[in-house]
Design a protein around this motif. Structure first.
Motif, short mmCIF file in Angstrom:
data_model
loop_
_atom_site.label_atom_id
_atom_site.label_comp_id
_atom_site.label_asym_id
_atom_site.label_seq_id
_atom_site.Cartn_x
_atom_site.Cartn_y
_atom_site.Cartn_z
N THR A 1 -17.75 -21.41 2.00
CA THR A 1 -16.60 -22.21 1.55
C THR A 1 -16.25 -23.24 2.63
O THR A 1 -16.97 -23.38 3.61
CB THR A 1 -15.38 -21.29 1.31
OG1 THR A 1 -14.95 -20.79 2.58
CG2 THR A 1 -15.69 -20.13 0.39
N ASP B 1 -25.53 -9.88 1.92
CA ASP B 1 -26.59 -10.77 1.42
C ASP B 1 -27.76 -10.84 2.40
O ASP B 1 -28.93 -10.73 1.99
CB ASP B 1 -26.06 -12.21 1.24
CG ASP B 1 -25.12 -12.35 0.07
OD1 ASP B 1 -24.96 -11.38 -0.70
OD2 ASP B 1 -24.52 -13.44 -0.07
N PRO C 1 -7.71 -5.37 8.98
CA PRO C 1 -7.58 -5.06 10.42
C PRO C 1 -8.85 -4.41 10.98
O PRO C 1 -9.34 -4.80 12.05
CB PRO C 1 -6.39 -4.10 10.46
CG PRO C 1 -5.56 -4.50 9.27
CD PRO C 1 -6.56 -4.86 8.21
N CYS D 1 -11.88 -4.60 9.70
CA CYS D 1 -12.98 -5.58 9.65
C CYS D 1 -12.93 -6.49 10.89
O CYS D 1 -13.97 -6.83 11.46
CB CYS D 1 -12.91 -6.42 8.38
SG CYS D 1 -13.37 -5.51 6.89
C1 LIG Z 1 -7.65 -7.96 -4.29
C2 LIG Z 1 -7.82 -7.48 -2.89
C3 LIG Z 1 -6.71 -7.00 -2.21
C4 LIG Z 1 -6.83 -6.57 -0.91
N1 LIG Z 1 -5.71 -6.18 -0.23
C5 LIG Z 1 -5.77 -6.05 1.11
C6 LIG Z 1 -4.58 -5.92 1.86
O1 LIG Z 1 -3.49 -5.85 1.32
N2 LIG Z 1 -4.69 -5.91 3.21
C7 LIG Z 1 -5.91 -5.94 3.86
O2 LIG Z 1 -5.92 -5.92 5.09
N3 LIG Z 1 -7.05 -6.00 3.15
C8 LIG Z 1 -7.01 -6.10 1.81
N4 LIG Z 1 -8.15 -6.25 1.07
C9 LIG Z 1 -9.47 -6.08 1.72
C10 LIG Z 1 -9.94 -7.25 2.52
O3 LIG Z 1 -9.32 -8.46 2.19
C11 LIG Z 1 -11.47 -7.47 2.46
O4 LIG Z 1 -12.17 -6.29 2.21
C12 LIG Z 1 -11.87 -8.06 3.81
O5 LIG Z 1 -11.43 -9.40 3.85
C13 LIG Z 1 -13.36 -7.98 4.03
O6 LIG Z 1 -13.69 -8.74 5.16
P1 LIG Z 1 -15.16 -9.24 5.39
O7 LIG Z 1 -15.12 -10.10 6.61
O8 LIG Z 1 -16.08 -8.09 5.35
O9 LIG Z 1 -15.53 -10.10 4.09
P2 LIG Z 1 -14.80 -11.24 3.27
O10 LIG Z 1 -13.35 -11.32 3.55
O11 LIG Z 1 -15.21 -11.02 1.87
O12 LIG Z 1 -15.47 -12.57 3.82
C14 LIG Z 1 -16.84 -12.86 3.57
C15 LIG Z 1 -17.06 -14.34 3.87
O13 LIG Z 1 -18.45 -14.61 3.78
C16 LIG Z 1 -18.67 -15.78 3.02
N5 LIG Z 1 -19.99 -15.61 2.38
C17 LIG Z 1 -20.33 -14.69 1.45
N6 LIG Z 1 -21.62 -14.82 1.12
C18 LIG Z 1 -22.11 -15.85 1.86
C19 LIG Z 1 -23.37 -16.46 1.95
N7 LIG Z 1 -24.43 -16.03 1.23
N8 LIG Z 1 -23.53 -17.51 2.81
C20 LIG Z 1 -22.48 -17.95 3.55
N9 LIG Z 1 -21.24 -17.40 3.49
C21 LIG Z 1 -21.07 -16.36 2.66
C22 LIG Z 1 -17.51 -15.81 2.04
O14 LIG Z 1 -17.27 -17.12 1.58
C23 LIG Z 1 -16.37 -15.25 2.88
O15 LIG Z 1 -15.70 -16.26 3.59
C24 LIG Z 1 -8.09 -6.62 -0.26
C25 LIG Z 1 -9.20 -7.09 -0.94
C26 LIG Z 1 -9.07 -7.52 -2.25
C27 LIG Z 1 -10.25 -8.08 -2.94
#
Ligand SMILES: Cc1cc2nc3c(=O)[nH]c(=O)nc-3n(C[C@H](O)[C@H](O)[C@H](O)COP(=O)(O)OP(=O)(O)OC[C@H]3O[C@@H](n4cnc5c(N)ncnc54)[C@H](O)[C@@H]3O)c2cc1C
Length: 462
Positions: A52, A169, A407, A409
């Motif tokens: 993004t 991925d 947090p 993560c």
């Molecule tokens: C509806 C919902 C409510 C939630 N509520 C809470 C809450 O209240 N509090 C809390 O702390 N957590 C909450 N969570 C959990 C939390 O937001 C996510 O699980 C967390 O952000 C995961 O972090 P991440 O870094 O693993 O991945 P993500 O936050 O999913 O980030 C992944 C990133 O990778 C990028 N990406 C993906 N694939 C590719 C690719 N092939 N190439 C390049 N870039 C790519 C995406 O664009 C994104 O920016 C919630 C989640 C959801 C869906």
């Protein structure tokens, strides 16, 4: 998709190659931001690839409106870069109490800038609007990745790759083993399309009933019972004040959405946007004092995805580990969040009192309790130069319900970035050669919460 998919062999083609990086992080969500920052801070030439135009993943582009608790009900346990991000954002939100630690709201625009500063000031480079498209395996290593952006296809080589895509991925395309959902590959948790309402009456919100379904007088019960808003599927309704008169919503569920199947996400985006308008209209009708003049100003540019692939690592964190509050000699952070599973559609249909039932099944810790996450959960089993951090680490499906939140993560990302840099600069990219004790010591130097007492306990019989 019906029937076997046709295939097409991609013609061989020369594309530009950039092999100037030590560490490449794919995905700039919470885990990817701290991974890139920690790697660059160690002195590794670090590139962060994000599909993004903003960092933050679910917490910004998907508009998830609040942090889960930063404390174990006694003290902050997600420290280091995680605490830095949390405190910096909170300082920019004057309506949030200074001492608030738990369920603190997120202003997504500010959080984007907090992450921009974190990553760039540490010395990492960011490539926005750049999508990881494939990962080529060479023996037990990821050799080359291909990305796609407005320059077309570009190849990158690095000593270490860190998968923070949330969907694993990079690991999946690099041939690492993974699981998705339950043992049959089914039952992913539902998605939620988050949104923001502005021009809400703050005084009426403070005086009125709580919106969360934990409040028996929440208008959501009357909204659903009225049958007037059929797009509102259930009583899931979390709201956080993200600014004056401005509220972020994590409301309702969308089932059968798999982020590794874009056609399901595309359908959900169209439906989710209609649902968001329904919530606005329903709240205006059933809670007019607060919402009569509310305006839907934003829906997530990313679908809110809770769960997809989980990498199989050198260790798989289990429910037993969670229940035992287990410590590990190689733990790189601690976690105290409860197991927060959102129900499958058929479970809700079978059980109208789904919320009460869910509460009974949730496992909550008492004050001061937490479990460790071993470094081995970040190491994909068959790969030598890759790490994974964030919601797709190696764990049982039920445990993902806890370790998926922001947090933890952030804390995992910092450890992965530091380990990736150490492997790149001292071990030719071999992540298993990073000494866990040295990694833990270095994390502690940057403030990580890694109590020695828990590791002494772990030294006993496992
Ligand atoms: C509806 C919902 C409510 C939630 N509520 C809470 C809450 O209240 N509090 C809390 O702390 N957590 C909450 N969570 C959990 C939390 O937001 C996510 O699980 C967390 O952000 C995961 O972090 P991440 O870094 O693993 O991945 P993500 O936050 O999913 O980030 C992944 C990133 O990778 C990028 N990406 C993906 N694939 C590719 C690719 N092939 N190439 C390049 N870039 C790519 C995406 O664009 C994104 O920016 C919630 C989640 C959801 C869906």
């Amino acid at each position: 998709m019906v029937g076997a998919m046709k295939t097409y062999s991609v013609p061989s083609q020369s594309v530009p190659l950039d092999d100037s990086w030590d560490v490449i992080v794919a995905g700039g969500g919470p885990a990817g931001c701290t991974a890139a920052a920690a790697s660059a801070r160690e002195g590794a030439r670090t590139l962060l690839i994000e599909s993004t135009g903003a960092l933050g993943g679910m917490g910004t582009s998907a508009l998830v409106p609040a942090w889960t608790p930063f404390s174990d009900k006694e003290k902050i346990i997600y420290r280091g870069l995680a605490e830095q991000v949390f405190l910096t954002l909170k300082a920019g939100m004057p309506h949030v109490a200074k001492d608030a630690l738990d369920w603190v709201p997120i202003d997504p625009e500010q959080l984007k800038r907090v992450y921009d500063a974190l990553v760039t000031e540490a010395g990492a480079s960011i490539l926005f609007h750049t999508h990881l498209a494939s990962a080529q395996r060479e023996g037990d290593r990821i050799g080359t990745i291909l990305v796609t952006n407005k320059s077309g296809l570009t190849a990158y080589r690095a000593k270490v790759f860190i998968d923070c895509t949330g969907d694993a991925d990079l690991c999946a395309w690099g041939g690492a083993e993974f699981h998705k959902g339950n043992a049959r590959g089914e039952k992913l948790m539902p998605a939620t399309h988050c949104f923001v309402l502005a021009n809400v009456d703050d005084a009426a919100m403070s005086a009125g009933p709580g919106l969360h379904r934990a409040h028996a007088d929440s208008p959501i019960y009357r909204i659903v019972a009225s049958g007037k808003y059929p797009l509102i599927p259930d009583c899931h309704l979390c709201v956080a004040q993200i600014g004056p008169g401005t509220y972020g919503f994590n409301a309702g569920h969308l089932w059968d959405v798999d982020n590794t199947r874009p056609e399901t996400v595309s359908h959900a985006m169209v439906l989710g946007r209609k649902m968001a308008q329904s919530y606005r209209d329903a709240l205006a009708e059933f809670f007019p004092a607060a919402f009569a003049n509310a305006v839907l100003v934003n829906t997530g540019s990313l679908m809110g995805i809770r769960e997809t692939r989980r990498v199989v690592g050198d260790y798989v964190l289990t429910l037993d580990d969670y229940a035992a509050r287990r410590a590990f000699p190689d733990e790189i952070c601690r976690n105290s969040y409860f197991i927060d599973i959102h129900s499958a559609k058929d479970e809700i249909a079978k059980n109208p009192d789904e919320y009460a039932d869910l509460r009974k099944r949730q496992l909550h810790y008492g004050p001061g309790e937490s479990h460790g996450i071993p470094y081995r959960c970040l190491i994909p089993r068959s790969l030598e130069n890759a790490l994974v951090a964030g919601r797709s680490i190696s764990c049982e499906q039920i445990v993902q319900g806890s370790v998926r939140v922001m947090p933890v993560c952030l804390a995992m990302g910092e450890a992965a970035g530091m380990a990736g840099a150490m492997a790149a600069m001292s071990h030719e990219g071999r992540v298993r050669q990073v000494e866990p004790a040295g990694l833990r010591k270095r994390l502690q130097e940057f403030g990580a919460y890694l109590p020695e007492t828990s590791v002494e306990a772990a030294a006993g019989p496992q």
